[in-house]
Design an enzyme around this catalytic site. Sequence first.
Site, PDB file in Angstrom:
ATOM      1  N   TYR A  64       3.816  -5.385  -0.873  1.00 14.93           N
ATOM      2  CA  TYR A  64       3.029  -5.647   0.353  1.00 14.93           C
ATOM      3  C   TYR A  64       1.527  -5.421   0.192  1.00 14.93           C
ATOM      4  O   TYR A  64       1.115  -4.423  -0.417  1.00 14.93           O
ATOM      5  CB  TYR A  64       3.468  -4.654   1.439  1.00 14.93           C
ATOM      6  CG  TYR A  64       4.585  -5.108   2.363  1.00 14.93           C
ATOM      7  CD1 TYR A  64       4.811  -6.443   2.645  1.00 14.93           C
ATOM      8  CD2 TYR A  64       5.410  -4.162   2.970  1.00 14.93           C
ATOM      9  CE1 TYR A  64       5.839  -6.820   3.513  1.00 14.93           C
ATOM     10  CE2 TYR A  64       6.440  -4.535   3.834  1.00 14.93           C
ATOM     11  CZ  TYR A  64       6.646  -5.866   4.095  1.00 14.93           C
ATOM     12  OH  TYR A  64       7.646  -6.236   4.940  1.00 14.93           O
ATOM     13  N   GLU A  65       0.726  -6.267   0.839  1.00 17.37           N
ATOM     14  CA  GLU A  65      -0.722  -6.027   1.012  1.00 17.37           C
ATOM     15  C   GLU A  65      -1.452  -5.695  -0.282  1.00 17.37           C
ATOM     16  O   GLU A  65      -2.302  -4.806  -0.319  1.00 17.37           O
ATOM     17  CB  GLU A  65      -0.962  -4.852   1.992  1.00 17.37           C
ATOM     18  CG  GLU A  65      -0.429  -5.045   3.380  1.00 17.37           C
ATOM     19  CD  GLU A  65      -1.126  -6.179   4.154  1.00 17.37           C
ATOM     20  OE1 GLU A  65      -2.132  -6.724   3.683  1.00 17.37           O
ATOM     21  OE2 GLU A  65      -0.630  -6.508   5.242  1.00 17.37           O
ATOM     22  N   GLY A  66      -1.133  -6.456  -1.322  1.00 19.05           N
ATOM     23  CA  GLY A  66      -1.724  -6.166  -2.629  1.00 19.05           C
ATOM     24  C   GLY A  66      -0.762  -5.310  -3.426  1.00 19.05           C
ATOM     25  O   GLY A  66      -0.527  -4.158  -3.090  1.00 19.05           O
TER      26      GLY A  66
END
Lengths: 604, 604
Positions: free
Chosen positions: A443-445
């Site tokens: 997630y998210e990077g």
Amino acid sequence: MANQYVDIDTLKFFLYDVHNLEEVLLQERFTDHDRDSLNLFIDSVKEFSDRELFPYFKEMDENPAYHENGGVVVHKQVEVMMKKGGEMGLISGTFDYEAGGLQMPMMVYTASAFIQDAANNHLPGYVGLTLGAAELIIHFANKELNDTYVPKMLSGDWGGTMCLTEPQAGSSLSDVVTKASPQDDGSYKISGQKIFISGGDHQYAENFVHLVLARIEGAPAGTKGISLFIVPKKRPDGKGGLISNDVTTVADFQKMGQRGYCTTHLGFGDADDCKGWLVGEAHHGLKYMFLMMNGARIAVGRGAAAIATAAYHASLQYAKERPQGRKLASTGKKDPEQGQTLIINHPDVRRMLLLQKVVAEGSLSLVLLASKYYDLKETVTDPLEKERYSLLLELIIPMVKTYPSEMGAQAVSNGLQVLGGYGFCADFILQQYHRDIRIFPIYEGTTGIQSQDLLGRKLLMENGKALELLTKEVMLTIENASKFEDLRKYANTLGGKLQLAQKVIGFLVGFAKKGDYERFLSDASPFMEFLSNITLAWVWLETATFAKSTLISGALKYSEEFYESKIHAMRFYYKYELPKTTGLAEILTNEEVLTVATEKEILH
Amino acid sequence: MANQYVDIDTLKFFLYDVHNLEEVLLQERFTDHDRDSLNLFIDSVKEFSDRELFPYFKEMDENPAYHENGGVVVHKQVEVMMKKGGEMGLISGTFDYEAGGLQMPMMVYTASAFIQDAANNHLPGYVGLTLGAAELIIHFANKELNDTYVPKMLSGDWGGTMCLTEPQAGSSLSDVVTKASPQDDGSYKISGQKIFISGGDHQYAENFVHLVLARIEGAPAGTKGISLFIVPKKRPDGKGGLISNDVTTVADFQKMGQRGYCTTHLGFGDADDCKGWLVGEAHHGLKYMFLMMNGARIAVGRGAAAIATAAYHASLQYAKERPQGRKLASTGKKDPEQGQTLIINHPDVRRMLLLQKVVAEGSLSLVLLASKYYDLKETVTDPLEKERYSLLLELIIPMVKTYPSEMGAQAVSNGLQVLGGYGFCADFILQQYHRDIRIFPIYEGTTGIQSQDLLGRKLLMENGKALELLTKEVMLTIENASKFEDLRKYANTLGGKLQLAQKVIGFLVGFAKKGDYERFLSDASPFMEFLSNITLAWVWLETATFAKSTLISGALKYSEEFYESKIHAMRFYYKYELPKTTGLAEILTNEEVLTVATEKEILH
């Protein structure tokens, strides 16, 4: 199923005591809040989670979201989460009064969302992303767009999403190709595909407000040509109603975990009739998106910390109830005539439980600390202090996102192991936590991306000033801990690790100075593991120091055992986790280059 | 779905070259086999796996075994596995000619089962347990029982199982309560419940032969009162037919992984009409069972190694096909005008792939080595040599079971990470490997149990003789590697690690000498991690030495790159894996005692 997923005493201990929320409440923005009112809020969230989230956790996994007739069908609790969440201020809590919010500190929001995540991690994302999307509009869009979209989002009537990823561009946002063509009415015609859009469609919201990264025709290549648009599923028809905006739900990804949290594939403008409205200025989209990224990354760390916490309580409960085997006698034998002991009395089981505890509670402490930096950077007035908190936050953010995700997954796996064969069975909940948490390092990077951010950007930022500031914070903790004879040894150990970190960083930065960036960053992931391990040692020493001074002062809010258990956890961390940094330092200062691609293919 | 799940060149390299199968073929028992005939066998297994196992791997996960009308329904390929497996000698291959077998070396059986496991780990267990059960009968039961049961098992018409675990007794076999009451006809009446019985029932076998641990009425408590029985699902009616033997299939456990491999709950004697026949002597059941345990533990290590291998190939293929991002320029920036690069060119992705490679191939090498010791201890005639191989096998067995399981799970998780968000999606196969492999640290004695076996029994066995023998083997590899200038540095490192291991062992054994057994064994699991890490460093140095000497000799069977890739993998292991032992040694020699239960409860 286990019936405890979080220890509220521990949460409040970290929130109020270790991280001293009341210091934050002194800021002007928070004058309407006090400990009592916030406690009421937190308790109501716990009550809501007990009643509306936790009981549906297994059911949502067993009945995953699915795509049907061009839409996504989700579990009925999604509606409760959105509507009740809106009512309770779970979406708007941290926003300014003028934006319809309650001006709550991020620390309290984090604590409240932590409870919800621990109860049922498939649900809070629906409000979390609506919050994030609304925040982007509030910060960067004009009044008209605000008036049109925000109120319905804060009430939970409309969902919000972030649309970044495209099929051909995963982590690489510079390759975004979704197109925006300016129209005479000031809007843009949008066309493209977005994937992995969490909460992107379901039957319980009247409308969805997608915040879409796209490239205006003729924009420069790379990340500098990306703009941000509001693209609603249904757009205003100008007569007070809504009409379709040509946003298609192509599919719902079926996943290993978080199966109740839908992950959609959206198509924009298949019928050439999809309108978007520019947020802020053209070509600044990625900058806007990344201003919100710190909040998103705290949220990921928090979610992982929460799953690790819930898994810890589930395996702890099992270990306290399950008789199995016997303790070893001093002969090294077991006496079969003796009754069975509970498995919590086996050292190896205790080791696994304590590992879970230090990871789960350490991660919680870390996300609350990041939330505190966030609150203070937003509210302090002294510009130097503002910069200090801002730099501290920037530096720890990649670790806040990564440590709970990576080590949380290991902690959950240990929790599953505590149950033996039952841990692998669908009747027990550990296997679900094991599957759910596995998305967090992505997630998210991903961890790889976070690690490059930490080593390649944050450490070098403003000539290493952030690192200097963090080092000072750690030194302060070492100084405080050293006042207690019991803790001095651990304080000294941490001091040694700080020096080790300096040495490792000096070695790695040497490559950057020589212009060999690929080599500089090639071991970013082991470096992440190294630096976050030391950061957690700091977090734990701070916690133990607080516990120790409270025990000595006699001003106990909780039992003596409670404080002693925190000191014990610190000791466990220093014995079983921190020494790993010795090996990691060896890895990081090894001269050999083995992972940079060369002509010779050594992978087959 | 990826289309390569194993690299046959690598398998043959380890089998024939590194571990020199032909040395084993010199033993009298194997005179009928040669490299050509065994190659034909291995190739036919690969062809069978390509055709009958691999194509059904995902389908079996998506359509798990289930309980219906008192029986278990499994995927149709179970029938193919049993019947074709029987025909091809996959059940009887290693047995003596007189028992209906082919007298194949265990090394070849391991290689062949490794291919099947990598192709589809839900299937080979059905024949593997039938083999194990038949082996127990052949070794310990009388002729009548052999004649009644074995032929139908070897042909794959009847299934076989091992029934150890009971609901109240998981890892603790001394608490087995299944009852056996002697009857006038020489049989026993059996009553009790057994859980987690793999392959315990399905629609494709006419009968099941359960090997059941039970306690004869009046038997002593603990493990010394346990006997072994044959308890068929249907018993001979004395007229050449079969009648029901009152064995009930109570349930099929639904699991996170290996969902096509059924795991049953069996009831014996619910209607007071379940007969069992004693195998060998009364009260010796556990001893018999454990004589088979080495084979079972090699099989678990092999299965985990195979899943890690298949996952490696799946993520490697993805990394070679997926463009994403750009390489860093010497400015530390990326040029958006430049085309995307394949993700295999990113150092962090290469690091994850190389980790997978060293774990998967190192594990394969380790299970083949254990199989070689097994073959030699069974066939050499010199009693000293026999003892030597037997002790070497006993010592490494807990590591052979545990290293591939624990590190294999980590390797697979890295493979999933290579795919980013897709790795979490059901459309890609990595998430299935991630779920499947998680049972391996639990199977056949959990990691905790294996670790206590390693530290508490195997290390001290015959005054530490096994450890002395293993040390000699490692020293020999160090000596051979030191002849090559390129390898000397690694050989020296391994020498240092041997000394470190001596120091750690000395420290821990000190507690045993003082009679503090609980403390002695409390860190058995980190010790397992420590010693198996060093053992793998030995395995890799041996491999690199072989590759180096082949490159110098010029007698290449495979490409130059093939050999170089093995040396590169060794270097990777010594840079990224072996240093972890420094931290582990710190943990293991730390004086603090934190996991032994005390009056004070520090876990809540």
